[in-house]
Design an enzyme around this catalytic site. Structure first.
Site, PDB file in Angstrom:
ATOM      1  N   LYS A  76       0.864  -1.181   0.000  1.00 19.74           N
ATOM      2  CA  LYS A  76       0.000   0.000   0.000  1.00 19.74           C
ATOM      3  C   LYS A  76       0.899   1.228   0.000  1.00 19.74           C
ATOM      4  O   LYS A  76       1.902   1.270   0.727  1.00 19.74           O
ATOM      5  CB  LYS A  76      -0.896  -0.022   1.235  1.00 19.74           C
ATOM      6  CG  LYS A  76      -1.916   1.115   1.295  1.00 19.74           C
ATOM      7  CD  LYS A  76      -2.845   0.936   2.502  1.00 19.74           C
ATOM      8  CE  LYS A  76      -3.876   2.037   2.591  1.00 19.74           C
ATOM      9  NZ  LYS A  76      -4.800   1.826   3.731  1.00 19.74           N
ATOM     10  N   SER A 151      -9.615   2.126   2.804  1.00 14.47           N
ATOM     11  CA  SER A 151      -8.746   2.882   1.928  1.00 14.47           C
ATOM     12  C   SER A 151      -7.743   2.011   1.170  1.00 14.47           C
ATOM     13  O   SER A 151      -7.084   2.493   0.249  1.00 14.47           O
ATOM     14  CB  SER A 151      -7.990   3.930   2.755  1.00 14.47           C
ATOM     15  OG  SER A 151      -7.179   3.296   3.731  1.00 14.47           O
ATOM     16  N   SER A 175      -9.964  -0.323   6.996  1.00 10.94           N
ATOM     17  CA  SER A 175      -9.391  -0.176   5.651  1.00 10.94           C
ATOM     18  C   SER A 175      -8.703  -1.415   5.086  1.00 10.94           C
ATOM     19  O   SER A 175      -8.283  -1.406   3.933  1.00 10.94           O
ATOM     20  CB  SER A 175      -8.405   0.989   5.625  1.00 10.94           C
ATOM     21  OG  SER A 175      -9.092   2.209   5.695  1.00 10.94           O
TER      22      SER A 175
END
Length: 483
Positions: A76, A151, A175
């Site tokens: 990420k 996210s 997330s």
């Protein structure tokens, strides 16, 4: 090769069915071919990956072993990566190359993992749909008109589309778990302090936690093994021994006590998801689990408390992005105040600005007691509810999300509607508990997840239950059409 799970890749590399270099080349070609439809990557690190793959093959040839040696990973884009852009999904950090690796990145590289790139995400991890990224929205591979969740939406979409077997994500209010549910993956948020936050760009420091996204619980166990552990560089890291997460995956569930909070099954939950949750409960009962109803009475206060605490911490954490030392700087500022105002106004997107302003308001002198202190008191009550519940049950089970993935743009004009999609996941962050989402079926062709919560440091038990469930169901094996 793209259909292989992380565990299957580990076995294939060990018995020399293929080399890390061959696997890496095949996956890089697949990313190049398919990711334009999804937008799941911000950066693809082809040269770095092939170099790491050759190094991993050399280590294996020299007699080294290890489940992660030569296996692919993508991070990420808020984990700092030495010499590789770390953007956090923001214009503010579009040109930022970190001078060091985050602890998670370093640990997995040391284990021999091959970094294919950095995945797309909501800007500064603020969002539930991966629509606030400076680099554009991520599409859900199950239906390209729908969101993948957020996210960690890029991390989830990439694994769901079989671009690679596993990715790292972070979870501040859901997330990892929420995108896992919306894309048919297994996603684990570890206990707060289990995985180092050093080098992970902060959103809300008391809530953020890194963890694995993969297709199976077995794969999450392998990846968590490489990520977990004490780190002296992170003051919130907890010095607790790391167990072998794969050792008890097949342990019996006989007599396991599972609690279903009555508050999870009220208004707002899609009744079709409620049915799938009940179906998964029946499967666990067949495996020997005992299920009973419990109560988490303060759960309805979780979203208001979270949307005071998280923005308050964000307003502090994001004050470092001022256009002076690094990151975006506006052109030709008139004076220092103009530099600050325009660099931040141009560098941050709308959702980030909204949360900074909410947080600054909650921390301001006249409102601090009424908002921030009150939210922290509610947080303590929520934690106490869990502690009381875990005296009578071993795990808590419920839906991961109230609805399946919604259409791109459907909630953009109403941020609160998107905030409500995290109603079941936020409480684990407020209490610091480990949580896992696993695939549990489909509604209108879109995946649905079931969430398991456990007491502190019981990640092994979560993985055990999810693994046993995945041995008797096949939801997790289903792939989206065209991928």
């Amino acid at each position: 090769m793209h259909q292989l799970t992380l565990a299957e890749i580990a076995r294939g590399l060990a018995d020399k069915s293929f080399s890390s270099e061959e696997l890496t080349g095949a996956l890089l070609a697949r990313i190049q071919q398919l990711d334009p439809q999804l937008n799941s990557f911000i950066s693809v690190t082809e040269e770095l990956a092939l170099g790491q793959a050759r190094a991993a093959d050399a280590r294996r040839a020299a007699g080294e072993t290890g489940a992660l040696l030569g296996a692919p990973i993508a991070h990420k884009d808020l984990f700092c990566t030495n010499g590789v852009r770390t953007s956090c999904g923001s214009k503010m950090l579009d040109n930022f190359k970190a001078p060091y690796d985050a602890t998670v990145v370093a640990k997995l590289a040391e284990a021999g993992m091959v970094t294919l790139g950095k995945t797309n995400m909501d800007e500064f991890a603020m969002g539930s749909a991966n629509e606030s990224s400076h680099y554009g929205a991520v599409k859900n591979p199950w239906n390209l008109e729908h969101v993948p969740g957020g996210s960690s939406g890029g991390s989830a979409a990439a694994v769901a589309a079989r671009l690679l077997p596993a990715t790292t994500g972070t979870d501040t209010g859901g997330s990892i778990r929420q995108p896992a549910a919306l894309t048919n993956l297994t996603g684990l948020k570890p206990t707060y302090g289990r995985v180092s936050r050093w080098g992970m760009i902060a959103y809300a420091s008391s809530l953020d936690q890194g963890g694995p996204l993969a297709r199976t619980a077995e794969d999450c166990a392998l990846l968590l093994q490489g990520m977990a552990g004490f780190d002296a560089k992170d003051s919130t890291s907890i010095d607790e021994p790391v167990p072998d997460y794969s050792a008890n995956l097949n342990a019996s569930l006989q007599g396991l006590r599972i609690g279903l909070p009555k508050e999870y099954f009220g208004a707002g939950l899609d009744p079709r998801i409620a049915e799938l949750v009940q179906a998964s409960v029946k499967e666990l009962e067949k495996l020997g689990a005992v299920v009973k109803e419990i109560s988490l009475p303060n759960m309805q206060h979780a979203i208001p408390a979270y949307y005071v605490i998280a923005p308050a911490e964000a307003s502090s954490n994001l004050s470092r992005f001022d256009g002076v030392r690094f990151g975006y700087r506006c052109d030709e500022p008139k004076d220092l105040t103009d530099l600050y105002k325009r660099s931040r106004g141009e560098g941050f997107g709308a959702e980030v600005q909204r949360r900074i302003m909410v947080g600054t308001y909650a921390l301001s002198a006249g409102y601090y007691d009424a908002y921030y202190v009150k939210a922290q008191q509610i947080r303590r009550l929520i934690k106490n509810d869990f502690m009381a519940a875990f005296e009578g049950v071993d795990l808590i089970l419920g839906p991961t999300t109230p609805n399946p993935a919604w259409k791109l743009g459907a909630k953009s004009s109403d941020p609160v509607a998107a905030y409500l999609e995290d109603v079941y996941t936020i409480t684990a962050n407020l209490a610091g508990l480990p949580g896992l989402s696993m695939p549990a079926g489909f509604v209108d062709g879109l995946p649905v997840g079931v969430q398991l919560l456990a007491p502190y440091f019981q990640e092994g038990r979560l993985l055990n239950v999810a693994h046993r469930y995945q041995q008797v169901t096949d939801w997790h094996t289903r792939a989206p059409n065209g991928f």
